[in-house]
Design a protein around this motif. Sequence first.
Motif, mmCIF file in Angstrom:
data_model
loop_
_atom_site.group_PDB
_atom_site.id
_atom_site.type_symbol
_atom_site.label_atom_id
_atom_site.label_comp_id
_atom_site.label_asym_id
_atom_site.label_seq_id
_atom_site.Cartn_x
_atom_site.Cartn_y
_atom_site.Cartn_z
ATOM 1 N N LEU A 37 0.607 -1.219 0.088
ATOM 2 C CA LEU A 37 0.356 -0.042 -0.331
ATOM 3 C C LEU A 37 1.097 1.236 -0.391
ATOM 4 N N ILE A 38 0.317 1.910 -0.860
ATOM 5 C CA ILE A 38 1.565 3.226 -1.170
ATOM 6 C C ILE A 38 0.406 4.618 -0.667
ATOM 7 N N ASN A 39 0.968 4.806 0.519
ATOM 8 C CA ASN A 39 -0.440 6.232 0.474
ATOM 9 C C ASN A 39 0.371 7.537 0.255
ATOM 10 N N ASN A 40 -0.506 8.617 -0.617
ATOM 11 C CA ASN A 40 -0.434 9.901 -0.579
ATOM 12 C C ASN A 40 -0.806 10.330 0.112
ATOM 13 N N PHE A 41 -0.080 11.448 1.244
ATOM 14 C CA PHE A 41 -0.541 12.227 1.810
ATOM 15 C C PHE A 41 -1.313 13.581 1.575
ATOM 16 N N GLY A 42 -1.279 13.056 0.339
ATOM 17 C CA GLY A 42 -2.022 14.796 -0.032
ATOM 18 C C GLY A 42 -1.719 15.516 -1.382
ATOM 19 N N GLY A 43 -0.430 15.679 -1.418
ATOM 20 C CA GLY A 43 0.689 16.444 -2.355
ATOM 21 C C GLY A 43 1.513 16.479 -3.672
ATOM 22 N N LEU A 49 2.884 9.675 -7.513
ATOM 23 C CA LEU A 49 2.352 8.659 -6.802
ATOM 24 C C LEU A 49 2.300 6.866 -8.257
ATOM 25 N N GLU A 50 1.880 6.631 -8.797
ATOM 26 C CA GLU A 50 2.212 5.416 -10.249
ATOM 27 C C GLU A 50 3.474 5.642 -9.987
ATOM 28 N N ALA A 51 4.645 6.736 -9.926
ATOM 29 C CA ALA A 51 5.617 6.577 -10.271
ATOM 30 C C ALA A 51 5.892 6.055 -9.211
ATOM 31 N N LEU A 52 6.331 6.385 -8.642
ATOM 32 C CA LEU A 52 6.633 5.656 -7.336
ATOM 33 C C LEU A 52 6.064 4.520 -6.871
ATOM 34 N N ARG A 70 -0.605 -8.045 -4.159
ATOM 35 C CA ARG A 70 -1.842 -6.401 -4.045
ATOM 36 C C ARG A 70 -1.323 -5.108 -4.241
ATOM 37 N N ILE A 71 -1.653 -4.484 -5.384
ATOM 38 C CA ILE A 71 -0.840 -3.019 -5.426
ATOM 39 C C ILE A 71 -2.137 -1.972 -4.598
ATOM 40 N N TYR A 72 -2.087 -1.296 -3.629
ATOM 41 C CA TYR A 72 -2.613 -0.504 -3.154
ATOM 42 C C TYR A 72 -2.322 0.998 -3.758
ATOM 43 N N ALA A 73 -2.138 1.692 -3.918
ATOM 44 C CA ALA A 73 -2.042 3.817 -4.094
ATOM 45 C C ALA A 73 -2.771 3.820 -4.349
ATOM 46 N N SER A 74 -3.279 5.038 -3.601
ATOM 47 C CA SER A 74 -4.049 6.043 -3.369
ATOM 48 C C SER A 74 -3.815 7.393 -1.816
ATOM 49 N N THR A 75 -5.462 7.792 -2.826
ATOM 50 C CA THR A 75 -5.134 8.750 -1.538
ATOM 51 C C THR A 75 -6.152 8.601 0.267
ATOM 52 N N PHE A 76 -5.287 7.558 0.856
ATOM 53 C CA PHE A 76 -5.684 6.604 2.143
ATOM 54 C C PHE A 76 -6.307 7.995 2.893
ATOM 55 N N GLU A 77 -4.741 8.477 3.465
ATOM 56 C CA GLU A 77 -5.092 9.356 4.944
ATOM 57 C C GLU A 77 -3.328 10.216 4.366
ATOM 58 N N THR A 78 -4.202 11.693 4.603
ATOM 59 C CA THR A 78 -4.013 13.106 4.013
ATOM 60 C C THR A 78 -3.483 13.144 5.448
ATOM 61 N N SER A 79 -2.459 14.829 5.286
ATOM 62 C CA SER A 79 -2.138 15.414 6.411
ATOM 63 C C SER A 79 -2.481 16.881 5.261
ATOM 64 N N LEU A 80 -3.437 17.730 5.276
ATOM 65 C CA LEU A 80 -3.691 18.038 4.622
ATOM 66 C C LEU A 80 -3.246 18.299 2.769
ATOM 67 N N ILE A 87 4.966 4.033 2.382
ATOM 68 C CA ILE A 87 5.202 2.219 2.287
ATOM 69 C C ILE A 87 3.799 1.155 3.395
ATOM 70 N N THR A 88 3.229 0.930 2.897
ATOM 71 C CA THR A 88 2.891 -0.539 4.405
ATOM 72 C C THR A 88 3.119 -1.459 3.302
ATOM 73 N N LEU A 89 3.176 -2.715 4.544
ATOM 74 C CA LEU A 89 3.759 -4.198 3.223
ATOM 75 C C LEU A 89 2.533 -4.683 4.941
ATOM 76 N N GLY A 90 2.095 -5.503 3.784
ATOM 77 C CA GLY A 90 0.886 -6.819 4.905
ATOM 78 C C GLY A 90 0.706 -7.825 4.361
ATOM 79 N N ASN A 91 1.850 -8.908 5.346
ATOM 80 C CA ASN A 91 1.634 -10.612 4.914
ATOM 81 C C ASN A 91 0.617 -10.964 5.496
ATOM 82 N N LEU A 92 0.211 -11.078 3.832
ATOM 83 C CA LEU A 92 -1.298 -11.918 3.832
ATOM 84 C C LEU A 92 -0.965 -13.097 5.131
ATOM 85 N N SER A 93 0.181 -14.043 3.734
ATOM 86 C CA SER A 93 -0.076 -15.202 4.455
ATOM 87 C C SER A 93 0.633 -15.266 6.166
ATOM 88 N N ASN A 94 1.236 -14.410 6.944
ATOM 89 C CA ASN A 94 0.751 -14.389 8.056
ATOM 90 C C ASN A 94 -0.471 -14.270 9.164
#
Length: 361
Positions: A37-43, A49-52, A70-80, A87-94
């Motif tokens: 998961l790639i989160n955009n802080f808003g700016g 974002l897609e390049a990152l 799975r890859i999620y890239a969007s504005t989930f949680e912003t700081s204005l 960058i967030t990684l989730g271990n689905l197998s765990n």
Amino acid sequence: MPSAEEIVKEMLLYVLDPEDMERAFVKFEANDDVAMLINNFGGLSNLELEALADLVRAQLQTDWKIVPRRIYASTFETSLNGPGFSITLGNLSNIARGMDMTSSEVLDLLDAPTSAPAWPKNGYENARVRQELKFAESQGDEHVDQTEGLNIRASQKLAVAVLAACKAALAAEPEITKYDVQMGDGDCGEAVSGVCNAIAAKIDAGLFDQGTIFTQLNAIGDAVEDMGGSLGAIISIVLAAFTNALRQNVLSKTSATLDKATVGKALSPAMENLKLYTGARAGDRTVMDALIPFCDTMQETSNLELAVSAAEEGARATATMKPKFGRASYIGEKDDKNDKPPDPGAYAVAVFLRGLLPDLQ
């Protein structure tokens, strides 16, 4: 200031370095299913974002041998409008092991519909390889070479003809550009020039001197695929479908030699395949006005001269047609339809086909 690559590399160390005792509280083993998961802080712009996201994905694969399911890239949680990302990684197998589930069941939960406004509504599902691509991959050139009695070795005659066609198209580049400036984006001539130079370079490098005729067609297809634009996409699709149809005819031994009749037989399913990807047909002032009569005439007559003449006639006829696709459809029509140039893509294809003719007769 560090580069984006250096920043991502350091961030992934914070997430994945097993020696970092302050942060390594989630273990990642080989073959674990992972969500990224790639989160955009808003700016950040969507392009940034897609390049990152692509950069993170590439470094995960090369440096950590992790390929996210799975890859999620969007504005989930912003700081204005903060110009940053996380960058967030989730271990689905765990997660699956901890909940006595399978990774597939966890993925199903991730993919389930939700009313959460910021969560991507992507409707993920496992990719399905199209049947004709499966066939092409399973029947490689080595297998074709072992088919007895079939004249399918690399053809120097084809290489000479393609090189002559490239030279003809390069000579016509100023006209192609002029026509596209009048009714389009003005880049068709440059695109045609680029792909012809790429094909010519492959021929000069000796790529056409070995393998089978399918090796040659695939090399041309690779160059066309890099052309870009709607013209490149259309030619790439019809060429790939033609190559697959030709290969199937050879492997099924329905054609003992690669003569003009065999080519005509393969062009028909190639054109039908192309029509699945575009709504353009003859009369819409597109490259299809050259391709359709060429394929139809070649199938019906097995006469390359007649087929090329049909393509040229179709290209000339576009000068009197109302545009229905692309930029030409909304820049406005001239009062006198005879003032319009022919469609640049159709004209370029007709020039290329005419260039093939002398060495393939």
